[in-house]
Design an enzyme around this catalytic site. Sequence first.
Site, PDB file in Angstrom:
ATOM      1  CE  LYS A   1      -5.513  10.999 -21.460  1.00 40.80           C
ATOM      2  NZ  LYS A   1      -6.427  11.236 -20.310  1.00 40.80           N
TER       3      LYS A   1
ATOM      4  CD  GLU B   1      -6.957  -3.036 -27.776  1.00 43.09           C
ATOM      5  OE1 GLU B   1      -7.866  -3.641 -27.193  1.00 43.09           O
ATOM      6  OE2 GLU B   1      -6.243  -2.155 -27.234  1.00 43.09           O
TER       7      GLU B   1
ATOM      8  N   GLY C   1     -11.654   9.567 -22.365  1.00 48.39           N
ATOM      9  CA  GLY C   1     -11.565   9.207 -23.778  1.00 48.39           C
ATOM     10  C   GLY C   1     -12.855   9.422 -24.541  1.00 48.39           C
ATOM     11  NE  ARG C   2     -17.375   7.277 -20.524  1.00 50.08           N
ATOM     12  CZ  ARG C   2     -16.421   6.920 -19.666  1.00 50.08           C
ATOM     13  NH1 ARG C   2     -15.245   6.496 -20.120  1.00 50.08           N
ATOM     14  NH2 ARG C   2     -16.621   6.980 -18.363  1.00 50.08           N
TER      15      ARG C   2
ATOM     16  CD  GLU D   1     -15.402   3.280 -21.922  1.00 47.79           C
ATOM     17  OE1 GLU D   1     -15.067   2.251 -22.534  1.00 47.79           O
ATOM     18  OE2 GLU D   1     -14.854   4.387 -22.095  1.00 47.79           O
TER      19      GLU D   1
ATOM     20  CG  HIS E   1     -37.597  -1.394 -44.983  1.00 54.04           C
ATOM     21  ND1 HIS E   1     -38.585  -1.917 -45.785  1.00 54.04           N
ATOM     22  CD2 HIS E   1     -37.732  -0.041 -45.066  1.00 54.04           C
ATOM     23  CE1 HIS E   1     -39.271  -0.940 -46.345  1.00 54.04           C
ATOM     24  NE2 HIS E   1     -38.769   0.215 -45.933  1.00 54.04           N
TER      25      HIS E   1
ATOM     26  CE  LYS F   1      -7.041  -2.016 -21.895  1.00 56.33           C
ATOM     27  NZ  LYS F   1      -7.303  -0.580 -21.659  1.00 56.33           N
TER      28      LYS F   1
END
Length: 543
Positions: free
Chosen positions: A208, A214, A270-271, A356, A387, A507
Amino acid sequence: MSTKPLTDSPAWKALQSHHSEVAGLHLRELFAADPGRGDNLTAEACGIFLDYSKNRVTDKTLELLLRLAEERGLRERIDAMFRGDKINITENRAVLHTALRAPRGQKIVVDGEDVVPAVHEVLDKMASFADRIRSGQWLGHTGKKIRNVINIGIGGSDLGPVMAYEALKFYSDRALRFEFVSNVDSDDFAEAVHGLDPAETLFVISSKTFTTLETMTNAHTAREWVLRGLGGDESAIAKHFVAVSTNAEKVREFGIDTANMFGFWDWVGGRYSMDSAIGLSTMVAVGPANFRALLDGFREMDEHFRTAPFGQNLPVIMGLLAVWYGDFFDAQTVAVLPYEQYLKRFPAYLQQLTMESNGKSITLDGQHVDYNTGAIYWGEPGTNGQHSFYQLIHQGTHLIPCDFIGFAKTLNPIGRHHDILMANMFAQAEALAFGKTAEEVRAEGTREDLVPHRVFEGNRPSNTILAEVVDPKTLGKLVALYEHSVFTQGAIWNINPFDQWGVELGKVLAQRIIPELESREVPTLNHDSSTNALITRYRRMNQ
């Protein structure tokens, strides 16, 4: 809406008392007492069927949970969200991911402006771009067609697109290769571009602000890779990069033509953004028509959540059950178990959506909670989990509510595979609920010293979610189902599911440490003794 603290509300106190009465009841008893329980404790909407009969609840439990929802003002909060009220109070923002799938002509006003026309303007721009890539009209710098699309983002700018791509892979254009880079670890980028031709590769940079550490580190590495492969001509950037961003200045500085910048809004977290321009790579993969079907699915579940009575409201029921287990049974985790390989990234997507959002310990009015909030979500697809970790769910010491997700039809019918898959899903839910008693184990001729080891206590709760088939519309419904379940939980707990201040501190500290790792001179370190020692050791090992 009640102004009382949650634990002082009448329904909460009634639930505490009720829990002491029913906590010892076994699902075997509940089913024996009500032969119709498997039909009665179900709900269906939008082509999604929810069987919640294998939960440790009685009619009284459900009545009290619904009363709690009313007392906590859930209906008012739902209406406020859909109206565009600024319910994200810590950032003074509306919460309108639902507007991303609003139909043309619907009116949703934020700060005096109807946002729906702008949403469809972006969708139309995305569709035009996707068609150009898919048809081969968009050519790279050397005139070659684009054959590889790499989405670079992180968090919601990665988890949504990669989950949707994997979920809808059956519908994707197989002539195109899609990769997703999120981790700042160089291995992620190196493996994504391994063997690719820069002349045939397009990068979608999703940030954005166009400043995310990152994402922009990976974006600049991609820029260098393209320039190195195409002779260093800066004009190549505009043919091999597009941006999902709102920062036109930074996008332009990078070398991307702002005509190929796709925007979104601060009222989209964002999510919650996979159906915004963040879904550009998804639209390129499956095509505009399928992407719009995805939005249709979201919209159907939105309307169900907004209008259905709480007793038949799928997200509300799931949200209230989550509160029941988290706060009254002290369940710390929820396992999401899709019996569908295409949904292999769905649990990872839900981790961000749920944790979050509701990983909060401060209420909307700034008080520390005195009850549990957001659970830990995790899971794996299908019989794989059987399993590995199902042992703990069946016979371990932790109570782990489970969501089983299955489909009546497979997109790839091969022999008996799908019937065997679904038989396993139904069997696991049955085994978790009812278990196997010592008497049943002995009746099988088991040696007495082995009997305790082969007893299954049962009484392990689960939901079973069934739909017809994995398609774009169904995926939209499933995501919205969990979005609104998260909202329901947040409303009960009186927390803000739409901010994420917890991601900031690490961060900020990383920005301080980066130059200390990169410095040629020995830096003066002022961290704690552990961090100082780790930085010193890293520098020494890296010489």
